[in-house]
Design a protein around this motif. Structure first.
Motif, PDB file in Angstrom:
ATOM      1  N   GLY A 116       0.801  -1.222   0.000  1.00 57.55           N
ATOM      2  CA  GLY A 116       0.000   0.000   0.000  1.00 57.55           C
ATOM      3  C   GLY A 116       0.831   1.269   0.000  1.00 57.55           C
ATOM      4  N   GLY A 117       2.124   1.147  -0.334  1.00 56.71           N
ATOM      5  CA  GLY A 117       2.984   2.324  -0.261  1.00 56.71           C
ATOM      6  C   GLY A 117       3.171   3.051  -1.565  1.00 56.71           C
ATOM      7  N   TRP A 118       2.127   3.173  -2.373  1.00 56.10           N
ATOM      8  CA  TRP A 118       2.365   3.768  -3.692  1.00 56.10           C
ATOM      9  C   TRP A 118       2.794   5.234  -3.665  1.00 56.10           C
ATOM     10  N   PRO A 119       2.404   6.048  -2.642  1.00 54.52           N
ATOM     11  CA  PRO A 119       2.965   7.410  -2.644  1.00 54.52           C
ATOM     12  C   PRO A 119       4.492   7.394  -2.533  1.00 54.52           C
ATOM     13  N   LEU A 120       4.978   6.440  -1.721  1.00 56.68           N
ATOM     14  CA  LEU A 120       6.424   6.314  -1.583  1.00 56.68           C
ATOM     15  C   LEU A 120       7.047   5.912  -2.911  1.00 56.68           C
ATOM     16  N   VAL A 121       6.362   5.040  -3.637  1.00 55.61           N
ATOM     17  CA  VAL A 121       6.871   4.610  -4.938  1.00 55.61           C
ATOM     18  C   VAL A 121       6.928   5.801  -5.903  1.00 55.61           C
ATOM     19  N   LEU A 122       5.925   6.659  -5.802  1.00 57.08           N
ATOM     20  CA  LEU A 122       5.912   7.833  -6.675  1.00 57.08           C
ATOM     21  C   LEU A 122       7.131   8.714  -6.403  1.00 57.08           C
ATOM     22  N   VAL A 123       7.431   8.915  -5.116  1.00 50.33           N
ATOM     23  CA  VAL A 123       8.632   9.691  -4.778  1.00 50.33           C
ATOM     24  C   VAL A 123       9.870   8.983  -5.324  1.00 50.33           C
ATOM     25  N   ALA A 124       9.897   7.661  -5.145  1.00 50.06           N
ATOM     26  CA  ALA A 124      11.057   6.895  -5.599  1.00 50.06           C
ATOM     27  C   ALA A 124      11.245   7.043  -7.095  1.00 50.06           C
ATOM     28  N   VAL A 125      10.137   7.049  -7.808  1.00 51.82           N
ATOM     29  CA  VAL A 125      10.203   7.137  -9.262  1.00 51.82           C
ATOM     30  C   VAL A 125      10.732   8.506  -9.690  1.00 51.82           C
ATOM     31  N   LEU A 126      10.258   9.549  -9.014  1.00 50.49           N
ATOM     32  CA  LEU A 126      10.755  10.875  -9.358  1.00 50.49           C
ATOM     33  C   LEU A 126      12.231  11.009  -9.010  1.00 50.49           C
ATOM     34  N   ALA A 127      12.613  10.423  -7.861  1.00 54.30           N
ATOM     35  CA  ALA A 127      14.028  10.449  -7.497  1.00 54.30           C
ATOM     36  C   ALA A 127      14.853   9.688  -8.528  1.00 54.30           C
ATOM     37  N   SER A 128      14.312   8.584  -9.051  1.00 52.96           N
ATOM     38  CA  SER A 128      15.049   7.822 -10.076  1.00 52.96           C
ATOM     39  C   SER A 128      15.270   8.675 -11.306  1.00 52.96           C
ATOM     40  N   ALA A 129      14.231   9.432 -11.685  1.00 53.18           N
ATOM     41  CA  ALA A 129      14.372  10.265 -12.881  1.00 53.18           C
ATOM     42  C   ALA A 129      15.445  11.311 -12.665  1.00 53.18           C
TER      43      ALA A 129
END
Lengths: 523, 497
Positions: free
Chosen positions: A441-454
């Motif tokens: 259920g941690g998709w907001p964290l995943v969103l941050v992770a994805v932006l950090a990856s970019a």
């Protein structure tokens, strides 16, 4: 009355082999006087020990039942999770040992000839003249790996502490042994040591609190005590937080990361390679086991901390890496960002993390060792043509793609894997970690992770641009020489093949990771 | 079943390896080798066209499904319906022509040529694979992995700002792709799961629940909008167009950007029909803005490469309008436009490139009165330009009309506003032609070379194809009608519920 604990030596053969080989290595130091023979003996011993232990561990993996072995009076387990981490650590150690043994074309090794001599002192000059060598790095490596393997298989907070010190102390010494920039090296080691001691103390304080609350230091005992007293967590929560701080320090998560850029930059690069990969793996191993076999009922109380640390770690690691001009520091901050990505897997404490985290660490560790191995090959060149220390300023890497396309291509592959580009191992790793987080259920964290990856992709790509797309006029070219040593190249190619293979055909590794996804609790 | 598609993917990869591995002695022939590979590839494509069952164009044909990573539910699943096939054919037509168009670049540096051609071949493999992917995960992997050859194509070959352009392109695409990744991961957990969790067939019509479906749709759509490119996330395209080699840009705009609109149809509409309906009004607004903004911006450009790239922004707006109007004629028209626009824009970029080869300047103001000096060149340029403004008789006209007429019923205002884009198109095409080719011949241009045989071989087949499809559009529409109908069935089922 004292009852002898039931010791199953066979189950712990991998750890015993490694530590025994370390002890033999110390004897070799004392007996063999000739430096060249000693180095050959130590390298052989280290490789035989790590690969032998790897084979034993692999056999155990193949023969072990679902549950694995609980042994040494409940202090340790050898389940598939532990074996997976141990195999990984042994691979890292074997690759690290090859890098330790590599030398420049001029026959110069990565370590100081006499660690005990003050930098710039007559003793040091004398040691250089007499071509002394510190081959004790090999036993130190073995002790460190032994400690890390124990770290990954222990099920007791106190035993974890002992393992922590066993693998940390050799690392402190190895960081201080750089051949060049001796003062910087010793400064980095001292910082690492002081902060490490500090974090050990914090960890111990946490264990004391847990013991005060649960009257036991075993993971399972603490778990049972938490479950038995759901209303009264006044000691458990601070204890758990302090314990996690100690582990997060080793993982290099913000704000406990400050040692890592200095230590990474200061250490001899082969040590950095080994340390960056293996320390993080060991810390992640311990974190997985602690969270999922002891502290998971505290999810509500702990997840704010994990989320905050994960976000801050990803953001700080990425942003600070953007402005680095030294390649070792850049990779250090990138490894901080990776610590954040690892923590993303713990969002929501999904059991998927039990497979995702080991796989992520495998991909990260291989690319890290490969990248630092490449760094050891790029050397400064003086006006008279003598090859000097490593060229770690980013500007010096301009045009490397022309000079040695294969080596630069390997580096580019590792960088793409760090960035998580598909068809490299790093992508599957990121995918697994994100999957674990979304499952929890941690998709907001995943969103941050994805932006950090970019954002992180920017500084990885910047180095690729420098190597391949920057035209440097002949006369302005930095004096850089591409060095060559077969051991280093072997390490580079092994890690290249593994990175591609795990990116394209990860089936078996994923299967192994998912087999490892069951924890044995210890009691 | 003969694995046509896998061969179509592997052949250019082998070709790329061959091109890089050629010994120094044979390096001089590197262009011929690469061209041969792409022609062979095109030949296989031709065989596939004959083998394709047109009566059943709406279903996936040439299907192959192999287990890839069952743990995360993904398979190596390829297959094409008429729509996918049309895109692959477009890629197969344009790649050899681009190689031919760039024939004389780096004549003295065969190693550099080999690098360029190898990258083009790798790109071709990815182009085929992505239009044939029947697995969302596979689609995503190719979507991201193809950024790497493109990045090197833009950053390694081109004008002075090329490194900046490459990084801008990469960051835009990566940001879109990574946000899509979140949705891809989520698909596994809210979708059917299992060892074939990512097969589009298994995901189509699956009930994810309203909110997850909408969130995932938005993530996918953002990635596709950046790729397509739609206003306001289009700004990378003009930057890339003015710096990259025109051949690269031609492939990028004519084929690769179609991945955006292709994805909107084959993934967006098929997997998220409800969310597509829900978002359609807003998307149509953005589409119309793209049409008008792209056209007006194109009129304002002095750099011809930037000009062409802005016309594409405008044209992509029309395609998106057609897709999200959800009418049989409009979706069919959009799919047809994707093919025709590839021919038209590909030709436009290449003809501009030939012009720039002669004078070395991309600026309209540096040219004038070329009509008298190079009449054939002028005529060719004019026809290609007219295809961009959708002149009747040339194939883009048919598709544009189909979109506008088809969408008129449901989105009258949007269509009327977009139609003005067509008028603006007349302005930017004819004004450019007027400035470059009519009037007194500028000093220094009197000796301009006429269109060479090689250049004619590049451009005239494209013009011929546009003429044939302009007069006999059903040749192409037959491939697209049923795929469009199939997509709309899921959408309409959603409406009637």
């Amino acid at each position: 009355m004292f009852t002898a604990p039931d010791l199953s030596y066979m189950a712990f053969a991998p750890i015993i082999i490694v530590l025994l080989a370390g002890a033999i290595g110390v004897l070799v130091e004392a007996i063999v006087r000739d430096a060249a023979t000693r180095r050959a003996a130590q390298l052989t011993l280290t490789l035989v020990a790590t690969l032998g232990a790897l084979i034993v561990a692999a056999v155990q993996w193949a023969t072990t039942t679902e549950a694995g072995v609980v042994a040494q009076a409940g202090f340790f387990v050898m389940d598939k999770q532990a074996l997976a981490w141990q195999c990984m650590l042994l691979v890292f150690a074997a690759l690290g040992a090859l890098l330790f043994a590599a030398r420049t074309r001029a026959g110069e090794e990565a370590f100081t000839p006499l660690g005990s001599a003050a930098p710039g002192s007559p003793e040091e000059a004398e040691a250089l003249r007499r071509k002394l060598e510190v081959t004790e790095v090999f036993p130190l490596l073995l002790f460190a790996v032994g400690g890390m393997m124990t770290f990954a298989s222990t099920t007791d907070y106190l035993a974890l502490f002992v393992a922590l010190e066993v693998f940390s102390l050799p690392l402190y010494i190895m960081v201080a042994l750089a051949r060049r920039k001796r003062l910087l090296s010793e400064e980095g080691a001292l910082k690492y040591f002081l902060l490490g001691a500090f974090s050990s103390a914090i960890y111990l304080f946490g264990v004391a609190l847990l013991y005060g609350a649960a009257a036991t230091t075993s993971y399972a005992g603490v778990l049972g005590a938490i479950l038995a007293s759901p209303g009264d967590l006044a000691l458990f929560v601070p204890g758990a937080i302090l314990v996690l701080v100690g582990i997060l320090f080793k993982l290099g998560a913000v704000p406990f990361h400050t040692w890592s850029p200095d230590a990474y930059q200061a250490a001899p690069t082969p040590v950095t390679a080994f340390m960056a990969a293996a320390t993080k793996a060991a810390a992640a191993a311990a974190l997985v086991r602690i969270v999922f076999s002891s502290l998971y009922p505290l999810e509500w109380e702990l997840s704010w901390m994990i989320w905050t640390v994960a976000i801050v770690t990803m953001v700080v690691g990425t942003v600070v890496a953007l402005v680095q001009t030294d390649i070792k520091r850049m990779l250090a901050y990138s490894s901080v960002a990776h610590a954040g990505f690892i923590l993303v897997a713990f969002a929501g404490f999904s059991p998927e993390a039990l497979s995702a985290v080991p796989f992520y660490l495998l991909t990260y560790g291989l690319a890290t060792i490969g990248a630092f191995a490449v760094i050891t090959q790029v050397r400064e060149k003086a006006d008279d043509g003598t090859v000097g220390g490593e060229a770690t300023r980013l500007g010096q890497w301009a045009g490397l793609g022309r000079r040695d396309p294969l080596l630069a291509g390997a580096m580019a592959l590792f960088l793409l894997s760090f960035a998580g580009i598909p068809l490299t191992a790093g992508f599957i790793g990121k995918f697994q970690v994100f999957a674990a987080a979304i499952d929890g259920g941690g998709w907001p964290l995943v969103l941050v992770a994805v932006l950090a990856s970019a954002a992180a992709a920017f500084f990885y790509v910047r180095l690729i641009v420098l190597m391949f797309l920057t035209d440097v006029p002949e006369d302005q070219q930095e004096a850089v020489e591409v060095d060559y040593h077969p051991y280093t190249r072997v390490v580079v190619w092994i890690t290249v093949i593994a990175t591609v293979f795990l990116g394209v055909m990860p089936v078996w590794a994923l299967q192994a990771a998912s087999d490892a996804g069951v924890l044995l609790t210890g009691l | 079943m003969f694995p046509f598609l896998t061969i179509l993917v592997l052949l250019p990869l082998a070709g790329a390896a061959l091109v890089r591995a050629l010994p120094d002695g044979a390096r001089g022939r590197v262009r011929e080798v690469a061209l041969g590979v792409t022609l062979l590839e095109a030949l296989i494509g031709l065989v596939m066209l004959t083998q394709f069952d047109l009566g059943d164009a709406g279903t996936q044909q040439f299907t192959e499904t192999y287990e890839w990573i069952p743990q995360i539910g993904t398979s190596w699943a390829l297959g094409v319906n008429g729509f996918g096939l049309s895109m692959i054919v477009l890629a197969l037509i344009l790649t050899p022509l681009v190689i031919l168009a760039e024939w004389r670049k780096d004549k003295k540096d065969p190693a550099r040529t080999a690098r360029y051609l190898a990258l083009i071949l790798v790109l071709q493999a990815f182009m085929v694979a992505i239009f044939a992917a029947r697995d969302v995960f596979l689609f995503y992997v190719i979507f991201e992995a193809m950024l790497i050859p493109l990045y090197f194509l833009i950053g390694g070959f081109g004008g002075e700002q090329r490194r900046y352009a490459a990084v801008k392109f990469l960051l835009y695409s990566l940001a879109g792709g990574l946000i899509m990744l979140v949705a891809v991961v989520a698909l596994y957990f809210v979708g059917p799961g299992g060892e074939q969790a990512y097969l589009i067939d298994n995901l189509a019509g699956y009930d994810f629940g309203t909110t997850p479906e909408r969130l995932m749709f938005l993530a996918f759509f953002l990635a596709f909008a950046i790729k397509a490119p739609m206003v306001p996330v289009h700004t990378w395209l003009p930057t890339v167009a003015e710096t990259a080699r025109p051949g690269t840009t031609a492939l990028l705009v004519a084929v690769l950007d179609k991945i955006g609109t292709f994805g909107m149809i084959t993934l967006g509409l098929v997997i998220f029909p409800e969310a597509s309906q829900w978002a359609a009004p807003v998307i149509i607004v953005f589409a119309v803005i793209s049409v008008i903004y792209g056209a007006i911006a194109a009129i304002g450009q002095t750099d011809m490469l930037r000009l062409v790239s802005f016309t594409s922004v405008s044209h992509f707006g029309i395609m998106v309008l057609g897709i999200y109007a959800f009418q049989q004629t409009s979706v069919e028209g959009a799919a047809l436009y994707m093919f025709n626009h590839g021919l038209s824009t590909g030709a436009l970029f290449l003809v501009v490139a030939f012009l720039i080869d002669r004078k070395g300047s991309p600026y309209v103001g540096d040219y004038g009165g070329l009509q008298k000096v190079v009449p054939v060149f002028a005529g060719t340029f004019l026809i290609v330009g007219l295809s961009a403004l959708a002149l009747p008789g040339l194939s883009p006209f048919v598709s544009e009309i189909m979109v506008l007429v088809g969408a008129f019923e449901v989105a009258k205002i949007a269509v009327i506003v977009s139609a003005t884009g067509v008028i603006l198109a007349a302005l930017y095409v004819l004004l450019t032609y007027q400035k470059v080719f009519t009037g007194p011949t500028k000093k220094g241009l009197e000796k301009t070379r006429e269109l060479t045989l090689r250049e004619r071989l590049v451009l005239w087949p494209l013009i011929g194809l546009m003429l044939v499809l302009g007069f006999f559009p059903s040749l192409a529409i037959d491939y697209l009608r049923e795929p469009a109908a199939a997509v709309l069935t899921t959408i309409n089922a959603e409406v009637s519920e």
